[in-house]
Design an enzyme around this catalytic site. Structure first.
Site, PDB file in Angstrom:
ATOM      1  N   HIS B 258       0.833  -1.220   0.000  1.00 19.59           N
ATOM      2  CA  HIS B 258       0.000   0.000   0.000  1.00 19.59           C
ATOM      3  C   HIS B 258       0.864   1.266   0.000  1.00 19.59           C
ATOM      4  O   HIS B 258       0.542   2.238   0.684  1.00 19.59           O
ATOM      5  CB  HIS B 258      -0.924   0.011   1.232  1.00 19.59           C
ATOM      6  CG  HIS B 258      -2.069  -0.950   1.117  1.00 19.59           C
ATOM      7  ND1 HIS B 258      -3.196  -0.684   0.394  1.00 19.59           N
ATOM      8  CD2 HIS B 258      -2.242  -2.197   1.614  1.00 19.59           C
ATOM      9  CE1 HIS B 258      -4.037  -1.715   0.463  1.00 19.59           C
ATOM     10  NE2 HIS B 258      -3.474  -2.659   1.186  1.00 19.59           N
ATOM     11  N   ASP B 321      -0.864  -4.651   5.858  1.00 20.87           N
ATOM     12  CA  ASP B 321      -1.853  -5.514   5.215  1.00 20.87           C
ATOM     13  C   ASP B 321      -1.593  -5.683   3.723  1.00 20.87           C
ATOM     14  O   ASP B 321      -0.969  -4.850   3.081  1.00 20.87           O
ATOM     15  CB  ASP B 321      -3.259  -4.932   5.430  1.00 20.87           C
ATOM     16  CG  ASP B 321      -3.351  -3.499   4.967  1.00 20.87           C
ATOM     17  OD1 ASP B 321      -2.365  -2.741   5.157  1.00 20.87           O
ATOM     18  OD2 ASP B 321      -4.389  -3.108   4.414  1.00 20.87           O
ATOM     19  N   GLU B 322      -2.082  -6.792   3.207  1.00 21.33           N
ATOM     20  CA  GLU B 322      -2.268  -6.999   1.781  1.00 21.33           C
ATOM     21  C   GLU B 322      -1.024  -6.755   0.912  1.00 21.33           C
ATOM     22  O   GLU B 322      -1.040  -5.961  -0.014  1.00 21.33           O
ATOM     23  CB  GLU B 322      -3.409  -6.096   1.273  1.00 21.33           C
ATOM     24  CG  GLU B 322      -4.735  -6.412   1.910  1.00 21.33           C
ATOM     25  CD  GLU B 322      -5.865  -5.531   1.400  1.00 21.33           C
ATOM     26  OE1 GLU B 322      -6.993  -6.022   1.322  1.00 21.33           O
ATOM     27  OE2 GLU B 322      -5.604  -4.346   1.077  1.00 21.33           O
ATOM     28  N   VAL B 323       0.067  -7.478   1.230  1.00 21.93           N
ATOM     29  CA  VAL B 323       1.221  -7.447   0.327  1.00 21.93           C
ATOM     30  C   VAL B 323       1.081  -8.653  -0.612  1.00 21.93           C
ATOM     31  O   VAL B 323       1.003  -9.780  -0.145  1.00 21.93           O
ATOM     32  CB  VAL B 323       2.527  -7.577   1.136  1.00 21.93           C
ATOM     33  CG1 VAL B 323       3.729  -7.459   0.203  1.00 21.93           C
ATOM     34  CG2 VAL B 323       2.582  -6.537   2.238  1.00 21.93           C
TER      35      VAL B 323
END
Lengths: 696, 696
Positions: B258, B321-323
Site C-alpha cells: 500500500h 496488510d495486503e502485500v
C-alpha cells in the site's frame, strides 16, 4: 445609451436580440438566468462541460481576475461534481476564454463599466469585457447557464450582451440590532456576486450596538457592543473580499439618532442626562446626539477620519433617520442655542447637524449618503439620498439636483412576497415623469435587511431568495417584469445559491427539528406540512402581535422564526386553484391534485396533535393546524359541490366562509397562506353556474 | 470490576439500577441516549433548561475543561435557540455543576478512567468524575438528555453511572485514497465526541497518496500527494483539537505494501524497477518496500522519528496488510537475500520487515499497532493487532498474549445496515470462549471508513449515523443489543449530529439537486421518492458492477453517491409489512398506510420520466423507477387479493414474483430496498389461509 458606446469600443456588433416585451408573454423563460441579461440570442445545441473543461484569461489581467477564475472553477466543480483542474490555464487557451481590456478603478466607483459579452458555441465560449467587473459578471452568467442535460453537463449556445440598468445595486444588512458574524456576511456577499449586486451597505451602529472597533475612541465598541464587534483588520479583510467580487462596501454610522450605544461609553455626546445603557428593545428611542455641543464635531472629525481610512469606498453613510427630538426638547441648553441661532425647530436643528457632519465627511475625502431626512435646504448637491420614503421623495430630490437610490419597497424584513418587491421600480410613480437628465440621478436601489427579528441562524432565509428578484429589478431592463417567469427562475437560482453556502433553504428544516425534538418521522412530516403553508405576519405587525415585548434577548426558536417569509407551497396552491377555476373547473388533472393537497391538509392535524402535546413550541401552532384541517375540509366540500354542477346553498357557503375567516386571522404571529385560495373554491361552488366539472 | 472501585473512590453509593436484559424487551427506550449508559435510574419530573441555565466547574480544573464547558454552552444554546451566557460561571455555582477529581494523563492513555456520574434533579444537575475525560463524557450525556417538552426545554430527572465497556473505541478515516480536508475531519471528531468514541485512527499513506508533510523527506508529500497533504502544523492543531474532545490520534503509515505513493519521490525504497506514479485505480497493487535493502531502515528510522514527534500518541500504526509479493518474487536480489538468510517465503520476509520496523517504532518510544498480518512469530507481546479478519484471529492473538481490537464487521464502506454492524460484538465467536485474563486483551474496536468511494462531499453520509450504533457497541454493556431501540434512538441522535455541522442528512438532498438541475418541484419530489428507497450495492460489488473502471478521477455525482447507505423509508416499509402480516392482515391502519405508500410508488414513475429524459444522471435510474412502479402495483394487487380472503392463483403469484425478481436485481449499482417486503405481501396473498382482512 452609454453602454452601446462601450459595446462598440469592444469591437463587436450589437446582435439582433429577443425583445423582452415579447418574452414576458411566454410562461417559459428562455434560460434560467437571474438577473436576465440586457440582450440575449439563443442558438441551437450546447457546449459540453466535462472533466476537460478549462478557462483562460487573455488581455489585461490582475490577481483579482485569477482568483475569480479559481473561484469559478471551484464552484463549477462543486455544481457538477466533476474533477476539474482548479487553476486557469496559462496558455491563453481554454474551453472558456475571458478577454479583459483594461483595469478597473483602484477603488471601485459608481458607474464603472460592468458590461460584458458572453458567446457560447458548441465548441467553446468567450467572455469579452472592458474591465474585470464585466469579466466577473460574465463568469457568473456562465455558471448559471451550466445545467445537467441528457448527455452530460452543458451550457446552451447563446450570445449575451449585458450591462446593468442601474449602477448602484445594493443590499443593506443591519449588523447592529443583532450582530451578524463575518462568515455569514461573507456568504451573503457570495450570494450578491451571483446575482450581480455591487454594493454592500453595512449598517454598523444603532441604539442596540456599536459594531466597529475604534482605536481612537475604544469605549465605543468596548462599552457599546457586548463584545460583539468587528475589528479593523476583519473589516479590511471583508472589504477586500467584497472587492474581489466586484462589490463596494459602504459603511453606515447612524446619527444623530439611533445612537444610544455610542453614549454608553460617551455620554458627553448625548442630549440627555444619561447614564445610558445598550438598548435591548426595538423601536424609536429618545437618545440623540447634541448638535449644539462643539465637542461632538471634534469627536466625529476624529471618528469619521478613522473610519474613512478603514473603509476605502468613496461614499460614507451618516444615517440621519428617525430622530424623535424629545431629548432636544427637554434640554434647556439646546433650546437656548436654537433661540440664539434662529433655529426654528428640530428639523432645522437636524439640518444644522447634518450640514456640519457633511463637511467633516467631505474633509476626509468622502461623499455623504444618508436617509431622506438628510436632504435639507442648502445641503451640497453631491450627496446621495437613500429613500425609505419612496419614489416621490426620490423624484423630488432628483428635481433639486440630488442623486438618490430607492429602498422603499425593498425592506426584506417586512416579509413581502418576492413578486411584490419585484413590482417596485425605482423609475415608477413620480420618478417616471422625470426628465432624462433627472432620471440619470436615480442611481438604483438597495434592499434592506433590518435585524430586529433575524439572527445569524435565520438571516439568510430572510434575505434569500427574495433578494435575487430585487437584484434583477436593479440589473435587468425595466420591461423584464413577468412574475411567473421570475418565480420559475427564482426557484432554480434559490437552489443554486445554497451551493454557495447560503442556508436559506436548509435552515428551516433544521430549526423545525429543534421545535420537534424527539418527534417520530411521521410527526415531523406533519409539522413540515403545516410549516410549508405558514408565513410570519407582515409589515410591522410582528411587534403588535408579540406575546411579550420583544427584546434582543428574546429567543428566536419559534415557528415564526423558522418558516420562510414566503410559502412556495401556498403560492403554488393558489396558482393551481386559479388554473382550475379559469378552466371553468373542467381540468380533471388540476382537480385531482387539489384533492390530494386538501386531503393531506385535512388529515394532517391528527398526526400533529400528539407532538403539540409534547412540545411547547409546537403547541403554539396547534390552533393553526386545526385551521389548516378546516381549510382542507372546506376545499374538499367545495370540490364536491362543484362536481354536483349545482350552486351550493347559501347556508353552506356561510358556514364554509366562517371557518375560512377564522383561518385568515393571524395566530401565533403566523398567516395561513392557502385561506384565500380555498375561499375562491368555496365562492366558485356557491356561484350560480360559475363552474361545473361535468363536461360542457 | 475496576469501575466499581472507582465509584467508591468517588464516595457515592452505587444505585439500584434498571437492568438491561429487562430493558431490551421493551420497544420504548428509557431515554434518547446513544451510547446507552452502563447504569441509569429514571426519576420523576425534569430540570428546566431556560435562558438562566449556567454551569460551573469545581475541584480540579484545567483550560481543556473550561473550553469543553464553553463548547457545551454554545452547543446547548444552538440546540435550544436560547440566549445562554456562554462562559462557565466562576463562582462554583450553576444549574449544572461539574466536579472533577484530578488531572488525566499528559498524553491520553488506553484505559484511563473515563467514568462519570450524572445526577439530574428538578432543581439542579451534577456531574462527578475522576478525570476530565469522564467530565466531558458527562457533558455529552447531558446534551443528549435536553429535549423540548410541553413547558419548555428540559432534562429529565435521572441518575446515571457510566463507564465504557472497552477502552479503545475508534473510527478510522482513510484520507489517502481520497483526500479529506481538515474541516471535514474536525466535524467528524465532533461527532465522535458526541458518541463517546476516543480514538481517531488516521490512515495517512496509500498507493494513492502520501498525505503528511515530511520535512526530512519532502519528496514524499511533494511528489506523492497531488499537493493534497496536511502540514505538520495542521496536524498538531488537529491532535490538540482531538485531545480537547478526549480523543487520541493514532497515525497509520501503511507498509511494506500500500505504498506506491512513497515511491514516486523515493523509488529506491521499492522492490521493483519503477518508475512509479501515484496510483489512480483501486485494488491491491504490486509495489512494496524492499525488506532486504538496509537503506530503507535508515529512511524509516528518520521518518518514524519525525512522525513520532508530530503525533504524540503512544501507539504508531504500521499497517502491514495486503502485500501480494509480486515485486519480491520478481526481484533476483531479494530472492538471493531470502536464500542467504533462510527466509522461506514472502510471509517470512514480511515478518522480517515487520520485526525491523517494530524495533524502530520502539526506539522512538512508541508501541506498534498493525493489521492482522503483523502478528508473526517472535513479535513482542506489547504490540496491538487490529483485526480485519475477525474474532477468530483476535481470539488467537489474545491466547498468544497479544492485545487486539476488532474492525472486521465494522467496515463502514461495505454499506451494511446499522443493525448488522450493531450485532457484531468483539467478544463473540471465538472471543466469547477466552479466559477472563485473555478477554482483558481485547481492547475494543474501530469502525473503518475506507475511501475509494467517498470524498469530502459525501464522507459524512458514509460514516453517520451508522457509526453511532457502532460507538454504542463499544461503550455500552454487552446486553444492550435491541435493534428496535437502537434505531429509535439513532434517528434522534442522527438529527442531533447535524447540529454539530455534520452533513450526513442534508448532503443527499443537495447532491440530488445537482442531478435534477432545473427540475420542477414535482419532478424533484419524484426523484426523492425514488432515492429514498435506493441503497448502493453492498460489500465489494461496487467495483464489479461499475460501468467503467473506477479511478480517483471518477466523478462522484451519481445517484449511487448521493443516496444514504441505509434507506430509512425502506426499513420502515419492511417493518410495516411485518406488522401487517403478523396481525394476520387484520390491521386496517397498517393496511391504509401500505396502500398510500404503494400507490405513491406506482404513480411516481410518470412524474420522474420527463426529468430522466433531460438529465443523464437521472436517466441512469429510469429503470429503477419502473421497477419501483412495478413493486407498487404488485403490492397493491397483493393487498387486493388479501382483501378477497381467498388464496391468489399460482399464475398470478408467478407473474408478481417475476416482476419482483427483476426489481431485486441491482441496476445502476443500486438496490431497491422494498422488494423483499413486497414479495412477502405477494406470498402472503398466495398462501392458503395465511391472511384475510375479513375479521375472524
Amino acid at each position: 445609451m452609454a453602454q452601446n458606446a462601450r459595446l462598440h469600443s469592444l469591437g463587436i456588433l450589437v446582435l439582433c436580440v429577443l425583445s423582452y416585451p415579447a418574452m414576458t408573454t411566454a410562461r417559459e423563460p428562455v434560460l434560467n438566468l437571474m438577473p436576465l441579461p440586457a440582450n440575449m440570442q439563443s442558438g441551437t445545441g450546447s457546449l459540453a462541460v466535462d472533466s476537460a473543461f478549462s478557462i483562460a484569461f487573455t488581455g489585461y489581467s490582475e490577481p483579482r481576475l485569477e482568483r475569480a477564475g479559481e473561484r469559478f472553477l471551484k464552484q463549477l466543480a462543486h455544481q457538477t461534481g466533476l474533477p476539474l483542474a482548479l487553476k486557469p490555464s496559462k496558455t491563453g487557451k481554454g474551453t472558456l476564454v475571458i478577454q479583459t481590456d483594461h483595469a478597473g478603478k483602484e477603488i471601485q466607483e459608481v458607474g464603472e463599466d460592468e458590461s460584458y459579452i458572453l458567446d457560447v458555441s458548441t465548441a467553446s465560449a468567450r467572455i469579452r469585457a472592458s474591465t474585470p467587473l464585466g469579466a466577473m459578471h460574465g463568469l457568473q452568467t456562465f455558471l448559471q447557464l451550466v445545467d445537467v442535460s441528457s448527455s452530460g453537463f452543458a451550457a446552451p449556445v447563446v450570445t449575451i450582451q449585458d450591462q446593468p440598468r442601474f449602477p448602484w445595486r445594493g443590499l443593506m444588512i443591519d449588523s447592529a440590532r443583532h450582530f451578524i458574524p463575518l462568515d455569514v456576511i461573507r456568504r451573503n456577499i457570495d450570494g450578491m456576486e451571483a446575482v450581480k449586486m455591487n454594493v454592500f451597505h453595512w449598517h454598523l451602529s444603532e441604539n442596540q450596538g456599536f459594531r466597529v472597533e475604534s482605536k481612537k475612541y475604544p469605549k465605543l465598541h468596548e462599552l457599546g457592543s457586548d463584545a460583539l464587534y468587528y475589528t479593523q483588520d476583519e473589516i479590511r479583510d471583508l472589504v477586500a473580499y467584497a472587492r474581489d467580487r466586484g462589490i463596494r462596501v459602504v459603511p453606515e454610522f447612524d446619527m444623530p439618532g439611533h445612537s444610544t450605544a455610542w453614549f454608553v461609553g460617551h455620554p458627553e455626546l448625548a442630549s440627555g442626562k444619561g447614564p445610558y445603557a445598550i438598548e435591548r428593545k426595538w423601536g424609536i428611542f429618545d437618545p440623540a446626539m447634541d448638535p449644539t455641543n462643539e465637542r461632538i464635531y471634534k469627536f466625529l472629525d476624529d471618528l469619521i477620519g478613522e473610519m474613512a481610512r478603514v473603509f476605502p469606498d468613496h461614499y460614507f453613510h451618516i444615517g440621519g433617520d428617525e430622530v424623535n427630538g424629545k431629548e432636544w426638547d427637554a434640554n434647556p441648553k439646546i433650546q437656548a442655542f436654537m433661540k440664539a441661532h434662529g433655529i426654528k425647530n428640530n428639523e432645522a436643528l437636524q439640518a444644522y447637524f447634518s450640514g456640519r457632519v457633511q463637511k467633516l465627511v467631505t474633509k476626509h475625502g468622502k461623499t455623504v449618503i444618508g436617509w431622506d431626512e438628510v436632504l435639507v435646504e442648502g445641503v451640497p448637491k453631491d450627496i446621495v439620498i437613500q429613500s425609505w420614503r419612496g419614489q416621490a421623495s426620490l423624484a423630488k430630490a432628483a428635481k433639486q439636483g440630488y442623486r438618490g437610490i430607492l429602498s422603499n419597497g425593498y425592506y426584506l424584513d417586512l416579509g413581502w412576497p418576492a413578486a411584490r418587491h419585484y413590482a417596485v421600480d425605482p423609475m415608477s410613480g413620480d420618478a417616471a415623469n422625470l426628465s432624462p437628465q433627472e432620471k440619470q440621478r436615480i442611481l438604483g436601489g438597495e434592499s434592506c435587511m433590518w435585524a430586529e427579528y433575524v439572527n445569524p441562524e435565520n438571516v439568510d432565509s430572510r434575505i434569500w431568495p427574495r433578494n435575487a428578484a430585487i437584484a434583477e429589478r436593479f440589473w435587468s431592463p425595466q420591461e423584464v417584469r413577468d412574475p411567473a417567469s421570475m418565480y420559475t427562475r427564482l426557484d432554480f437560482i434559490s437552489a443554486r445559491l445554497e451551493w454557495l453556502g447560503l442556508t436559506h433553504r436548509s435552515v428551516s428544516r433544521h430549526m423545525l427539528q429543534r421545535l420537534a425534538g424527539s418527534a417520530s418521522p411521521a410527526e415531523f412530516a406533519a409539522l413540515r406540512t403545516l410549516a410549508d403553508v405558514l408565513e410570519p405576519v407582515k409589515d410591522y405587525t410582528r411587534e403588535q402581535t408579540a406575546p411579550a415585548e420583544p427584546t434582543s434577548a428574546t429567543p428566536m426558536n419559534r415557528i415564526v422564526d423558522a418558516v420562510p417569509l414566503e410559502s412556495d407551497a401556498g403560492r403554488r396552491f393558489g396558482e393551481l386553484v386559479d388554473q382550475f377555476v379559469a378552466a371553468s373547473c373542467h381540468d380533471p388533472a388540476a382537480e385531482a391534485r387539489l384533492r390530494v393537497q386538501l386531503t393531506a391538509w385535512r388529515d394532517n392535524d391528527a398526526m400533529l396533535q400528539p407532538l403539540a402535546q409534547r412540545s411547547f413550541l409546537v403547541q403554539e401552532v396547534a390552533g393553526r393546524s386545526q385551521d389548516l384541517a378546516a381549510l382542507g375540509s372546506a376545499g374538499l366540500a367545495a370540490l364536491d359541490a362543484i362536481a354536483k354542477a349545482q350552486p351550493a346553498a347559501d347556508s353552506w357557503k356561510a358556514q364554509q366562509l366562517a371557518s375560512i375567516d377564522a383561518a385568515k386571522k393571524p395566530k401565533a404571529q403566523l398567516l395561513l397562506i392557502p385561506a384565500p385560495a380555498v375561499q375562491k373554491l368555496v365562492e366558485t361552488a356557491a356561484a350560480s353556474g360559475a363552474c361545473s366539472t361535468a363536461k360542457p
